[in-house]
Design a protein around this motif. Structure first.
Motif, PDB file in Angstrom:
ATOM      1  N   ALA A  49       0.833  -1.205   0.000  1.00  0.00           N
ATOM      2  CA  ALA A  49       0.000   0.000   0.000  1.00  0.00           C
ATOM      3  C   ALA A  49       0.866   1.253   0.000  1.00  0.00           C
ATOM      4  N   ALA A  50       1.961   1.241   0.766  1.00  0.00           N
ATOM      5  CA  ALA A  50       2.861   2.395   0.810  1.00  0.00           C
ATOM      6  C   ALA A  50       3.498   2.630  -0.559  1.00  0.00           C
ATOM      7  N   ARG A  51       3.933   1.575  -1.212  1.00  0.00           N
ATOM      8  CA  ARG A  51       4.509   1.714  -2.563  1.00  0.00           C
ATOM      9  C   ARG A  51       3.485   2.323  -3.521  1.00  0.00           C
ATOM     10  N   ARG A  52       2.256   1.819  -3.457  1.00  0.00           N
ATOM     11  CA  ARG A  52       1.204   2.321  -4.343  1.00  0.00           C
ATOM     12  C   ARG A  52       0.931   3.803  -4.076  1.00  0.00           C
ATOM     13  N   LEU A  53       0.857   4.185  -2.800  1.00  0.00           N
ATOM     14  CA  LEU A  53       0.613   5.585  -2.461  1.00  0.00           C
ATOM     15  C   LEU A  53       1.786   6.475  -2.863  1.00  0.00           C
ATOM     16  N   CYS A  54       3.000   5.965  -2.751  1.00  0.00           N
ATOM     17  CA  CYS A  54       4.175   6.745  -3.164  1.00  0.00           C
ATOM     18  C   CYS A  54       4.152   7.000  -4.670  1.00  0.00           C
ATOM     19  N   ARG A  55       3.670   6.039  -5.431  1.00  0.00           N
ATOM     20  CA  ARG A  55       3.561   6.216  -6.880  1.00  0.00           C
ATOM     21  C   ARG A  55       2.487   7.230  -7.248  1.00  0.00           C
ATOM     22  N   GLU A  56       1.433   7.282  -6.431  1.00  0.00           N
ATOM     23  CA  GLU A  56       0.307   8.174  -6.727  1.00  0.00           C
ATOM     24  C   GLU A  56       0.554   9.611  -6.294  1.00  0.00           C
ATOM     25  N   ASN A  57       1.316   9.819  -5.221  1.00  0.00           N
ATOM     26  CA  ASN A  57       1.537  11.165  -4.695  1.00  0.00           C
ATOM     27  C   ASN A  57       3.037  11.409  -4.551  1.00  0.00           C
ATOM     28  N   ASN A  58       3.550  12.292  -5.366  1.00  0.00           N
ATOM     29  CA  ASN A  58       4.994  12.545  -5.315  1.00  0.00           C
ATOM     30  C   ASN A  58       5.350  13.763  -4.477  1.00  0.00           C
ATOM     31  N   SER A  59       4.376  14.394  -3.829  1.00  0.00           N
ATOM     32  CA  SER A  59       4.649  15.600  -3.044  1.00  0.00           C
ATOM     33  C   SER A  59       4.835  15.326  -1.559  1.00  0.00           C
TER      34      SER A  59
END
Length: 129
Positions: A49-59
């Motif tokens: 889930a953390a990897r997926r969220l990191c891909r979705e939000n780069n800020s």
């Protein structure tokens, strides 16, 4: 998620987001909070889930709550017990927030009198039992 998993997750997030820095005097508290919030989720699911969220939000780095929600909504079927547990946790958090933000005092006399009257009618006396 266990303490080792939280530590690895925080290292991952600090590598992915250069602005994600935890001061040395806060490390144990931060690990404790993240561990508490993510305790019911397996380490592997949290990292995915953390990897997926990191891909979705780069800020900004995801919060533990965002990671928890992403794990819950990842498409796995929840049992009735898990849904009830999640609803109960939300109610407890809302109640905790209410008590932290609102001034809670003693019950007004007029409300207490009405409740006493209702309870008096509903009481079972020894003669009735």
């Amino acid at each position: 998620m266990d303490r080792v998993g939280v530590t690895l997750l925080l290292k991952y997030l600090s590598a992915a987001y250069r602005s994600f820095v935890i001061s040395d005097d806060e490390v144990l508290d931060v690990i404790g909070v993240w561990e508490d919030i993510l305790r019911d989720i397996p380490n592997e699911d949290v990292m995915q889930a953390a990897r997926r969220l990191c891909r979705e939000n780069n800020s900004f780095a995801p919060t533990p709550g965002e990671i928890y929600q992403a794990c819950i909504q990842s498409g796995k079927e929840m049992t009735v017990y898990q849904i009830q547990q999640q609803e109960q946790e939300l109610r407890m958090l809302e109640l905790q927030e209410y008590h932290e933000t609102e001034k809670v005092g003693p019950m007004p006399d007029h409300v207490r009198e009405k409740l006493d009257a209702i309870f008096k009618k509903a009481r079972v006396t020894e003669d009735e039992s």
